[in-house]
Scaffold this motif. Structure first.
Motif, mmCIF file in Angstrom:
data_model
loop_
_atom_site.group_PDB
_atom_site.id
_atom_site.type_symbol
_atom_site.label_atom_id
_atom_site.label_comp_id
_atom_site.label_asym_id
_atom_site.label_seq_id
_atom_site.Cartn_x
_atom_site.Cartn_y
_atom_site.Cartn_z
ATOM 1 N N UNK A 92 0.879 -1.171 0.000
ATOM 2 C CA UNK A 92 0.000 0.000 0.000
ATOM 3 C C UNK A 92 0.912 1.215 0.000
ATOM 4 N N UNK A 93 0.747 2.060 -1.007
ATOM 5 C CA UNK A 93 1.545 3.270 -1.144
ATOM 6 C C UNK A 93 0.685 4.482 -0.832
ATOM 7 N N UNK A 94 1.342 5.614 -0.656
ATOM 8 C CA UNK A 94 0.623 6.858 -0.395
ATOM 9 C C UNK A 94 1.379 7.985 -1.074
ATOM 10 N N UNK A 95 0.645 8.944 -1.614
ATOM 11 C CA UNK A 95 1.293 10.120 -2.199
ATOM 12 C C UNK A 95 1.300 11.251 -1.179
ATOM 13 N N UNK A 96 2.434 11.940 -1.080
ATOM 14 C CA UNK A 96 2.595 12.987 -0.060
ATOM 15 C C UNK A 96 2.162 14.362 -0.556
ATOM 16 N N UNK A 97 1.811 14.468 -1.823
ATOM 17 C CA UNK A 97 1.306 15.717 -2.407
ATOM 18 C C UNK A 97 0.274 15.329 -3.459
ATOM 19 N N UNK A 98 -0.603 16.259 -3.844
ATOM 20 C CA UNK A 98 -1.611 15.920 -4.854
ATOM 21 C C UNK A 98 -0.964 15.493 -6.171
ATOM 22 N N UNK A 99 -1.618 14.552 -6.848
ATOM 23 C CA UNK A 99 -1.178 14.092 -8.162
ATOM 24 C C UNK A 99 -2.291 14.353 -9.167
ATOM 25 N N UNK A 100 -1.912 14.874 -10.311
ATOM 26 C CA UNK A 100 -2.870 15.234 -11.359
ATOM 27 C C UNK A 100 -2.738 14.219 -12.499
ATOM 28 N N UNK A 101 -3.823 13.481 -12.764
ATOM 29 C CA UNK A 101 -3.797 12.424 -13.764
ATOM 30 C C UNK A 101 -4.765 12.719 -14.902
ATOM 31 N N UNK A 102 -4.360 12.379 -16.119
ATOM 32 C CA UNK A 102 -5.259 12.458 -17.268
ATOM 33 C C UNK A 102 -6.108 11.202 -17.282
ATOM 34 N N UNK A 103 -7.419 11.361 -17.402
ATOM 35 C CA UNK A 103 -8.313 10.208 -17.415
ATOM 36 C C UNK A 103 -8.462 9.712 -18.850
ATOM 37 N N UNK A 104 -7.867 8.556 -19.116
ATOM 38 C CA UNK A 104 -7.962 7.927 -20.424
ATOM 39 C C UNK A 104 -9.028 6.837 -20.322
ATOM 40 N N UNK A 105 -10.240 7.297 -20.067
ATOM 41 C CA UNK A 105 -11.403 6.421 -19.870
ATOM 42 C C UNK A 105 -12.647 7.296 -19.919
ATOM 43 N N UNK A 106 -13.816 6.662 -20.080
ATOM 44 C CA UNK A 106 -15.068 7.414 -20.085
ATOM 45 C C UNK A 106 -15.047 8.516 -21.128
#
Length: 196
Positions: A92-106
């Protein structure tokens, strides 16, 4: 090649974005002999860089998604080989700052000019890797790609680019997967244990 290639005007298109708040949990099964945080630079992964110019870490929003990406790769499989099970571990990992992802779905597919075929086709991965590279270089400066697992398209997965490596921390890891929680997930997919 499987699916459309990134359009020439991709840089001017605004991807649908998903933001993972700091402290989000990210799930992953990995080969226990190696480190759990691994940004793959080979040409083997679906969303890897086609030219090895950056690495990609594959994670999921839930353990089920990580399970699907690891243990359901052979369509029709109904048994898990204990040899494979003993080689794998869970983190189980955790990100320490916000991550912005491109949604390649929907609707994110149509917005960018892609189709689900890009993510759900088999080898070769030319098209999906070209999309990865195009989105990696997008002016929006995204941290990765959100997509649905090929073997369970209700499970959201994340391909994270290596420029966010310092933002990923290990929360817990488990090297012995022969546990009730693991077999509950396997049972969810009607998977049993292969006989010795």
């Amino acid at each position: 090649m499987s699916g459309p290639q990134p359009p020439l005007n991709l840089a001017s298109r605004q991807p649908e974005l998903i933001t993972l708040a700091a402290g989000s949990k990210l799930y992953r099964f990995y080969t226990a002999a190696f480190e759990p945080v691994y940004f793959d630079r080979s040409n083997m992964g679906r969303l890897n860089a086609p030219d090895a110019s950056y690495g990609v870490l594959y994670t999921a929003a839930a353990t089920e998604g990580a399970f699907a990406e690891t243990f359901l790769r052979e369509p029709g499989r109904s048994l898990i080989d204990l040899g494979l099970l003993h080689k794998k571990a869970h983190v189980v990992l955790e990100n320490t700052a916000p991550l912005k992802l491109a949604k390649l779905a929907g609707r994110g597919l149509a917005i960018l000019g892609a189709t689900a075929e890009v993510l759900h086709s088999g080898l070769p991965y030319d098209a999906s890797q070209n999309w990865s590279k195009a989105l990696h270089n997008h002016p929006e400066k995204i941290d990765g790609i959100a997509y649905y697992a090929r073997h369970d398209d209700e499970q959201l997965c994340y391909a994270l680019f290596d420029h966010c490596a310092e933002l990923i921390t290990i929360q817990t890891r488990q090297e012995d997967l022969d546990k009730d929680w693991f077999w509950q997930i396997a049972n969810h997919y009607n998977l049993g244990i292969a006989p010795y």
